[in-house]
Design an enzyme around this catalytic site. Structure first.
Site, PDB file in Angstrom:
ATOM      1  CG  ASP A   9      64.000 -86.608  15.688  1.00 44.12           C
ATOM      2  OD1 ASP A   9      63.962 -85.999  14.608  1.00 44.12           O
ATOM      3  OD2 ASP A   9      64.686 -86.216  16.644  1.00 44.12           O
ATOM      4  CG  HIS A  40      60.459 -84.279  14.149  1.00 48.96           C
ATOM      5  ND1 HIS A  40      61.659 -83.895  14.714  1.00 48.96           N
ATOM      6  CD2 HIS A  40      59.551 -84.258  15.163  1.00 48.96           C
ATOM      7  CE1 HIS A  40      61.478 -83.670  16.016  1.00 48.96           C
ATOM      8  NE2 HIS A  40      60.213 -83.890  16.292  1.00 48.96           N
TER       9      HIS A  40
END
Length: 789
Positions: free
Chosen positions: A258, A285
């Site tokens: 993430d 991310h």
């Protein structure tokens, strides 16, 4: 006070740009404090595994007792002892002034027993409607001047089976994503009110949830930290500062599933005075701000960063429900490659509404080089003064722009003083060159990318299963998916190989174009009314009926399940004889399947058209199959010249002065096309004031067949009507047929004389697996094959 050693000496390139960290502290490389006690490991691991008999041998009490009695300014040291290198533990709480040190070759390893993390009986290790059912592995509240250090590792074993179960923490996270629920899994390190906290040299592995969250803190340093978790492990953020100030993340390496680093301000306060210096990000991310920005972000410096293989590069994301001011942000000397979304600045991260407006201005990118193609997003909130994205691009270069996508709107962009080749264009986007701007030179990234420095001997890793890559594209209006926009997910889908889009319940007000084959769009929620794709285009406002569709399917092998597709033009406009045609869907692709789909409109709800050559010659009728669907409209609301079957569908007439269900057509008598409605129900709203006809021929040679269909009492006894009575004579060439019609509208003896009543043998040829078979022996009633994963 902490100090950072020789920042400018080690990186002389920065001197030319006048490096000034946004962290107001003078931060240098930390030092490990002296030990108050040293504990020896009592478990030996073999190839990352622990013997089942040792899984209950927790060191939680002795580690916690050592920290509770340690003198501030000192450390509790965990060290390997011979072959024994593991400390197995449940939740631990850090104490003020005390540092936990995991020594070289040692590992602090999380228990696999969900019960030790329960906040309430049975609350951890489950998937449910709510989250936050677990204690973190390590927590601290008010533990000022504490820290976690050492060359060893902390491994939370997100990929190991929970005790007595055949499921991992990461399996639970994936299950929650698929079912649009919440996973209850422990985070690794949760910090609050820990002024002066230090992470130093430690390797963090395999957290079930986020690795480090720090909130309401003044003074946080992460130096030389390594975070290694698979890219397929969901919600495993690296370091998340929230409502804190004076933060430095330096010389660290982050590989996760993430956000690598994500700033998360809130009502508790802003994230301010932060420096991200000399770091390397891998999968994850990227360098993110948001999605909540309500407390605001200011004075952020990101300097000397490489991002290699992440899903996103530099990203600011928020929405109207939780936005705030993000400004005084500088990204400098950044190299990005193999990142699908290199630069993302969006205040439309979800479709939520509210009055907490996300405003981004005074955002500066200096010496940023994107080496591979991707999607670029430069969006402001709207075109109102003060709402547009305010950003300066100084020496920003993006390679392979011809293979990239651009989403640009409502942005004020300043270029220079060194001009790169990235110049975003779009609606309400202004590009202004700085006075005296000169051509720039791309940042040399050739030596900047380095492998992740993973030393599994000095920082041991426990065994676990890496979650398989799920190539499903998850879309969620609330921002919990991979995408908040269905069209954005479609843009990122492969051009030929196909993709599955799993769309969470919500309202998606957008126009979709499906021009890639083998696309599946489905919702996991079987209630199709919960997942709505809607827009309000019309023939009068958008250049004709066939330009008004909410969803346009031009590619072959499309499938939709459990969704609503709607055109709500008449929500705000009256339905007039001209210009009010408003398609919910246009389909010209072959082998399209719609199951449990609601198609809502009024005039011209569903257009099913053909592939035609120049001058409308050699038209090939594509095939479409609708099962268990609901179609609503009033005038010609199923029309076109394709070959389509509606099976077990409800066909509902909306309020109007009568209407027409079908308007089929052909371009020539030999065209193999027609509509079949099999085992359907024809219903009508009480507001329908005139007769409803089964159909009228849009052109000569129309073909429509109703079989085993229940018809309401609004159906005109004649059943069929001429296109323009007295002017056209298309009924003479039409093939309109019925078999086994029932209900008050099944007026067998009063039908128009052009009606054909089929025998059972004749009706059999209109069964979907026969009527739609084609040369390729397509059987749409069979379960679909899934795109290759």
């Amino acid at each position: 006070m902490h100090t950072v050693r020789a920042l400018l000496v080690s990186f002389p390139f920065f001197v030319a740009f006048g490096l000034s960290a946004q962290d107001t502290r003078t931060v240098t490389e930390p030092q490990i404090p002296p030990a108050c006690v040293t504990l020896d490991a009592d478990i030996a691991s073999s190839q990352g595994s622990i013997a089942l008999a040792d899984e209950q041998k927790l060191s939680t009490v002795r580690i916690q007792d050592a920290m509770d009695h340690c003198v501030p300014g000192h450390a509790v040291v965990l060290r390997a002892h011979g072959r024994k290198n593991v400390f197995l533990t449940g939740p631990l709480t850090l104490r003020p002034g005390v540092t936990l040190v995991v020594g070289k070759n040692a590992a602090l390893v999380a228990s696999r027993d969900p019960r030790v993390y329960d906040l309430a009986p049975g609350s951890c290790g489950i998937v449910s409607m709510r989250r936050r059912g677990c204690k973190p592995l390590i927590s601290a509240s008010g533990a000022t001047n504490s820290g976690i250090m050492g060359e060893g590792s902390i491994d939370a074993r997100g990929g190991a089976n929970l005790l007595g179960q055949n499921v991992t923490w990461w399996d639970l996270a994936h299950e929650a994503k698929v079912k649009d629920l919440q996973q209850n899994v422990p985070s690794m390190i949760a910090l609050r009110h820990v002024d002066g906290f230090i992470l130093y040299k430690i390797t963090l592995r395999n957290s079930p949830g986020f690795h480090v969250a720090v909130n309401q803190t003044d003074g946080f340093t992460a130096w030389g930290v390594k975070i290694m978790t698979p890219k397929t492990a969901r919600n495993t953020d690296g370091i998340d500062p929230g409502s804190s100030k004076n933060i430095t993340i330096a010389y660290s390496y982050i590989h996760t599933g993430d956000d690598d680093v994500c700033l998360k301000p809130s009502g508790a306060g802003s994230v301010s005075n932060m420096s991200v210096l000399h770091d390397h990000f891998y999968s994850g991310h990227g360098m993110s701000i948001g999605s909540g920005t309500f407390g605001g972000v200011d004075h952020l410096l990101v300097e000397d960063l490489t991002i290699d293989g992440a899903d996103n590069g530099l990203r600011i994301k928020s929405d109207r429900s939780r936005g705030g001011l993000v400004h005084q942000v500088v990204y400098r000397n950044v190299c990005i490659r193999n990142v699908p979304n290199p630069l993302v600045f969006t205040p439309h991260y979800t479709t939520f509404t509210g009055d907490r407006l996300p405003i981004y201005n005074d955002i500066v990118l200096e010496n940023v080089h994107v080496l591979t193609p991707g999607a670029y997003t430069f969006l402001g909130l709207d075109s109102q003064p003060g709402h547009k994205l305010g950003i300066r691009l100084d020496n920003v270069f993006a390679d392979d722009q011809k293979d990239s996508l651009f989403y640009n709107q409502d942005a004020d962009i300043t270029l220079g003083p060194h001009l790169g080749n990235l110049v975003p264009k779009g609606e309400d986007v202004t590009d202004t060159e700085a006075p005296g701007a000169v051509p720039g030179q791309p940042l040399d990234c050739s030596a900047r990318f380095v492998p992740f420095p993973d030393d599994q001997k000095s920082a041991p890793e426990m065994a676990g299963k890496i979650p398989p890559e799920d190539k499903t594209l998850y879309v969620a209006a609330d921002g919990t998916g991979d995408y908040y926009s269905i069209q954005r997910a479609l843009d990122m889908a492969p051009k030929t190989g196909g993709a599955v889009l799993s769309v969470s319940p919500g309202v998606y007000r957008e126009v979709l174009t499906i021009d890639k084959p083998n696309i599946i769009i489905r919702s996991a929620n079987s209630d199709a009314s919960k997942t709505v794709i809607v827009n309000d285009r019309s023939a009068g406002q958008n250049g004709g009926t066939l330009h008004s569709a909410t969803v346009n399917v031009t590619a072959d092998h499309f499938r939709a399940e459990n969704i609503t597709i709607e055109n709500d033009f008449n929500r705000t406009h009256p339905q007039l004889p001209a210009g009010s045609q408003a398609l919910a869907i246009l389909v010209t692709g072959d082998r399209a399947v719609f199951h449990n789909v609601r198609l809502l409109g009024n005039q011209d709800t569903v257009y099913l058209g053909t592939h035609c050559g120049p001058d409308r010659q050699n038209c090939a009728a594509p095939r479409q199959y609708f099962s268990d669907c609901y179609v609503a409209g009033n005038v010609d609301f199923i029309f076109g010249d394709s070959k389509a079957v509606f099976e077990n569908c409800e066909i509902h007439s909306t309020p109007h002065d009568g209407g027409f269900i079908t308007a089929q057509s052909k371009h020539d008598p030999a065209q193999d096309s027609g509509f079949v409605l099999d085992h359907c129900r024809l219903t009508a709203d009480p507001g329908v004031s005139g007769p409803i006809y089964l159909g009228r021929p849009w052109r000569p040679y129309a073909t429509v067949v109703y079989m085993h269909t229940w018809m309401n009492d609004k159906i005109d006894p004649a059943g069929w009507r001429e296109w323009h009575p007295g002017e056209t004579h298309s009924l003479d060439t039409a093939y309109y047929a019925e078999f086994d019609s029932t209900g008050p509208g099944a007026h067998h003896d009063q039908r128009d004389p052009h009606t054909h009543f089929l025998t059972p043998e004749q009706a059999a040829q209109y069964e979907p697996q026969i009527f739609l078979r084609g040369a390729d022996n397509w059987n749409p009633t069979k379960p679909p094959a899934q795109p290759a994963q």
